[in-house]
Design a protein around this motif. Structure first.
Motif, short mmCIF file in Angstrom:
data_model
loop_
_atom_site.label_atom_id
_atom_site.label_comp_id
_atom_site.label_asym_id
_atom_site.label_seq_id
_atom_site.Cartn_x
_atom_site.Cartn_y
_atom_site.Cartn_z
N LEU A 1 0.82 -1.21 0.00
CA LEU A 1 0.00 0.00 0.00
C LEU A 1 0.86 1.26 0.00
N ALA A 2 2.07 1.17 0.51
CA ALA A 2 3.02 2.29 0.51
C ALA A 2 4.40 1.74 0.79
N LEU A 3 5.41 2.37 0.20
CA LEU A 3 6.81 1.98 0.45
C LEU A 3 7.64 3.25 0.38
N VAL A 4 8.18 3.65 1.53
CA VAL A 4 8.92 4.91 1.61
C VAL A 4 10.24 4.67 2.34
N SER A 5 11.30 5.21 1.77
CA SER A 5 12.60 5.22 2.44
C SER A 5 13.17 6.62 2.33
N THR A 6 13.66 7.14 3.44
CA THR A 6 14.24 8.48 3.44
C THR A 6 15.58 8.47 4.16
N PRO A 7 16.49 9.40 3.82
CA PRO A 7 16.37 10.43 2.79
C PRO A 7 16.34 9.83 1.39
N SER A 8 16.02 10.67 0.42
CA SER A 8 15.81 10.19 -0.93
C SER A 8 16.51 11.10 -1.93
N ILE A 9 16.35 10.77 -3.21
CA ILE A 9 16.97 11.53 -4.30
C ILE A 9 15.90 11.76 -5.37
N ASP A 10 15.96 12.87 -6.04
CA ASP A 10 15.04 13.13 -7.14
C ASP A 10 15.48 12.30 -8.35
N PRO A 11 14.67 11.31 -8.77
CA PRO A 11 15.09 10.46 -9.90
C PRO A 11 15.24 11.22 -11.21
N ASN A 12 14.62 12.39 -11.34
CA ASN A 12 14.77 13.19 -12.56
C ASN A 12 16.20 13.65 -12.77
N LYS A 13 16.98 13.74 -11.68
CA LYS A 13 18.36 14.20 -11.79
C LYS A 13 19.24 13.23 -12.57
N PHE A 14 18.86 11.95 -12.61
CA PHE A 14 19.66 10.97 -13.34
C PHE A 14 19.46 11.13 -14.85
N ILE A 15 18.42 11.84 -15.24
CA ILE A 15 18.18 12.12 -16.65
C ILE A 15 18.76 13.49 -17.00
N GLU A 16 18.52 14.47 -16.14
CA GLU A 16 19.05 15.82 -16.35
C GLU A 16 20.57 15.82 -16.25
N GLY A 17 21.08 15.01 -15.32
CA GLY A 17 22.52 14.96 -15.08
C GLY A 17 22.91 15.75 -13.84
N PHE A 18 23.81 15.19 -13.07
CA PHE A 18 24.34 15.84 -11.88
C PHE A 18 25.58 16.66 -12.23
N SER A 19 25.74 17.77 -11.59
CA SER A 19 27.03 18.46 -11.68
C SER A 19 28.01 17.67 -10.82
N LYS A 20 29.28 17.94 -10.99
CA LYS A 20 30.31 17.23 -10.22
C LYS A 20 30.09 17.44 -8.73
N GLU A 21 29.74 18.65 -8.34
CA GLU A 21 29.53 18.97 -6.93
C GLU A 21 28.29 18.25 -6.38
N GLU A 22 27.22 18.21 -7.20
CA GLU A 22 25.99 17.54 -6.78
C GLU A 22 26.22 16.05 -6.58
N TRP A 23 26.97 15.44 -7.51
CA TRP A 23 27.22 14.00 -7.43
C TRP A 23 28.06 13.65 -6.21
N GLU A 24 29.06 14.46 -5.94
CA GLU A 24 29.90 14.22 -4.75
C GLU A 24 29.09 14.36 -3.48
N LYS A 25 28.20 15.34 -3.46
CA LYS A 25 27.37 15.56 -2.28
C LYS A 25 26.46 14.37 -2.01
N VAL A 26 25.85 13.84 -3.08
CA VAL A 26 24.95 12.69 -2.93
C VAL A 26 25.73 11.45 -2.50
N ASN A 27 26.87 11.22 -3.12
CA ASN A 27 27.64 10.01 -2.83
C ASN A 27 28.29 10.01 -1.45
N LEU A 28 28.65 11.19 -0.99
CA LEU A 28 29.36 11.29 0.29
C LEU A 28 28.43 11.62 1.45
N ASP A 29 27.14 11.74 1.18
CA ASP A 29 26.17 12.06 2.23
C ASP A 29 26.15 10.95 3.28
#
Length: 636
Positions: A286-314
């Motif tokens: 009925l629902a499945l939620v895990s947080t924190p999360s990431i905007d899946p649209n960013k994988f299509i738009e593309g991450f900047s180098k700084e954004e990718w490092e921030k997500v990976n090192l969070d």
């Protein structure tokens, strides 16, 4: 006379030579040689014109014809209440043909940088990075604005090798709220392309990563189309000579309720949490939620180098789907310990009781209850309600560890849930053979005592515990969880998924009824009071799982908070498992979330009651349960 004789001799000699087989013999072999050469030529012509025709035709077309892929839209994904949570949108894409612009790439990129008003060095870097993983053309800019398209279109004659395509692009309207449920898509890598090209994939395609996008890739993918355009010797494009239209992928209809999914996400988006809600009557998610999360649209738009490092090192690890990660279950495991006590005859009926003075001596160790003053005499129902550790120490000190392991596995612990998501942990249900195999040591009785309250070597996932409480709620039936109810195909046909009964747990129904009574008391008068909701019944169990010792405990390393429960009006209609990683007490943190979720599920917008008694009712972390100097198992 001599002259005549000489003449006569020559004539005779000539006549003799002509009469021999000298020339006919040589002419015969010349004919054979010419025949063989002709045969070889004929065979070669046949070979080239028939057997090798497709190969050379393809090579010729590669030089004279350009193929542009028309990417197929992926299938849409709908929730049970009809909300589109994954769709496609039309976008303008700027492509560069690698072959046509060869040797004048920088000149063209400079022109484009002026037209698009973008830094030349940035554009250049983007082109050469993309070129490494492209075979025919490079996507230089995505999602062009109308103004940018207009500027480029009027200059296309002066920009050979540049093309603007209208394509469909994946779009997730609700972003982060559905990331861990749906997954995301990203571009096919060079290595993947080598194995996928025979399955209809191109280097420009995107493929599902995680979640439903990965699970149902074959259904969602669709079939690409292609445009064939003539190209002259100078690389200039001519007329279109062929076109096949793309076919969209199939649509998915989920069992998820959008309003519940969004409500839960908003509740916990600032926490590290994993929450899953199931139907106890079918196994539908009925629902499945895990947080924190990431905007899946960013994988299509593309991450900047700084954004990718921030997500990976969070340090909060937003990629981690906590619904499928394994944690110590804490007191939520006490239902298994209680069933072991009932099955072994240690608990004969609801009058069987133990005395809780606040501590439990066992051998050289002293295990303590969270209530230092003790609970006095407690039976099963009271022990469940107030989460008395001494009662469950007493049971686990008398049962065999292998019996606990057997019942745990009977309820589905220690193996993946069956939902099929990638990277799901199986958890761990220890027994004597496991410890001997892994540590080359015998099992110690004190380890069973700790196991009885859900600590020690044991680990479980939120979805596994949801299945355990599902079976308790519905009388011993464990359904395989599923999230896709229906696949809608392009031809109008539908594939429907029905509930799958995984197993019927072999358990005494009277014992289950007693466990259910205890779980109701937890919410009515025990550690789970914060989950109480008027007009419906809620039954569940709190848990506070130790992850660090008291000496190492900090604000950022609190213990994990659990609340596993079910609710209904006349019968159970929803089961939920709530984990708040490093959240603290299960009663103070996880139980209130369950109360709000059930209010939303039943549309009962009632204010939470004040919880004045919460401080005296909530469970205490494990380091206060036993003497750390004698037995410090919880840090493992």
């Amino acid at each position: 006379m001599i002259r005549w004789n000489n003449k006569n001799y020559k004539e005779v000699e000539k006549e003799t030579i002509l009469k021999t087989d000298f020339w006919p013999h040589r002419i015969y072999w010349v004919k054979i040689l010419l025949g063989l050469l002709s045969l070889i030529c004929i065979v070669k012509i046949v070979y080239l014109q028939t057997l090798k025709h497709p190969y050379y035709y393809k090579k010729a077309k590669e030089r004279s014809v350009v193929n542009y892929i028309l990417k197929a839209p992926r299938g849409q994904i709908y929730t049970a209440d009809g909300v589109v949570v994954a769709t496609s949108k039309a976008v303008f894409q700027l492509y560069l043909d690698i072959e046509i612009i060869k040797n004048r790439e920088e000149e063209l990129l400079y022109k484009l940088s002026k037209i698009l008003r973008e830094d030349f060095s940035v554009l250049k870097e983007r082109y050469y990075l993309a070129k490494k993983s492209s075979l025919a053309r490079v996507l230089l800019r995505r999602n062009l604005s109308w103004d940018e398209v207009a500027k480029l279109m009027v200059r296309l004659y002066y920009l050979p090798g540049v093309s603007i395509e209208v394509e469909t692009e994946r779009y997730y309207p609700y972003g982060e709220a559905y990331f861990h449920l749906l997954g995301y898509i990203s571009k096919v890598t060079q290595e993947e392309y080598e194995t996928l090209k025979d399955k209809g994939y191109s280097m420009e395609d995107y493929i599902g990563r995680g979640g439903l996008e990965w699970l149902f890739e074959k259904e969602l993918k669709g079939k690409n189309g292609v445009i064939e355009i003539e190209r002259d010797a100078f690389g200039r494009l001519g007329k279109v000579i062929g076109r096949s239209e793309p076919q969209a992928g199939n649509d998915l209809i989920l069992s998820v309720r959008h309003d519940l999914q969004m409500f839960i996400y908003e509740l916990v988006k600032e926490k590290r949490a994993g929450i899953i809600a199931l139907s106890p009557e079918s196994g539908e998610v009925l629902a499945l939620v895990s947080t924190p999360s990431i905007d899946p649209n960013k994988f299509i738009e593309g991450f900047s180098k700084e954004e990718w490092e921030k997500v990976n090192l969070d340090p909060k690890k937003p990629f981690l789907n906590r619904v499928f990660q394994a944690y110590p279950p804490g007191s939520t495991y006490k239902v298994i310990t209680a069933l072991a006590g009932l099955k072994s005859g240690i608990i004969k009926d609801l009058n069987t009781s133990a005395y809780c003075p606040g501590y439990f001596p066992f051998g050289t160790r002293v295990f303590r209850c969270w209530e230092k003053r003790g609970h006095g005499g407690v039976n099963l129902l009271k022990a469940m309600a107030v989460s008395c550790d001494i009662f469950f120490y007493w049971i686990s000190s008398k049962v065999e560890v292998n019996l606990l392991a057997e019942i745990s596995r009977e309820f589905g612990l220690g193996k993946p849930s069956g939902l099929g998501y990638p990277n799901e942990k199986a958890g761990l249900i220890p027994d004597r053979a496991w410890k001997k195999r892994v540590y080359q040591q015998e099992w110690y009785p004190g380890e069973t005592v700790v196991l009885g309250i859900g600590q020690g070597y044991i680990s479980t996932t939120p979805i596994q515990l949801a299945k355990v409480y599902m079976a308790i709620a519905n009388g011993g039936l464990i359904y395989k969880p599923y999230i896709v109810k229906k696949i809608k195909k392009l031809d109008g046909t539908e594939v429907e998924f029905s509930p799958i009964l995984e197993k019927k747990v072999e358990v005494d129904l009277t014992h289950l009824e007693w466990i259910r009574e205890g779980l109701v008391k937890v919410v009515k008068e025990g550690t789970g009071k914060a989950a109480f909701v008027p007009e419906i019944f809620v039954a569940g169990k709190t848990g506070t799982a130790q992850v660090v010792s008291l000496a190492k405990k900090t604000k950022n390393l609190e213990h994990h908070a659990w609340f596993i429960s079910y609710a209904g009006k006349e019968k159970p209609e929803i089961v939920s498992a709530i984990l708040v990683e490093h959240g603290g007490s299960g009663g103070a943190v996880a139980a209130p979330l369950a109360g709000l979720i059930y209010r939303k599920f039943y549309n009962l917008f009632i204010p939470l009651p004040t919880l004045k008694e919460q401080e005296t009712i909530e469970e205490i972390p494990l380091e206060e349960i036993y003497n750390e100097t004698l037995y410090n198992h919880g840090e493992r």
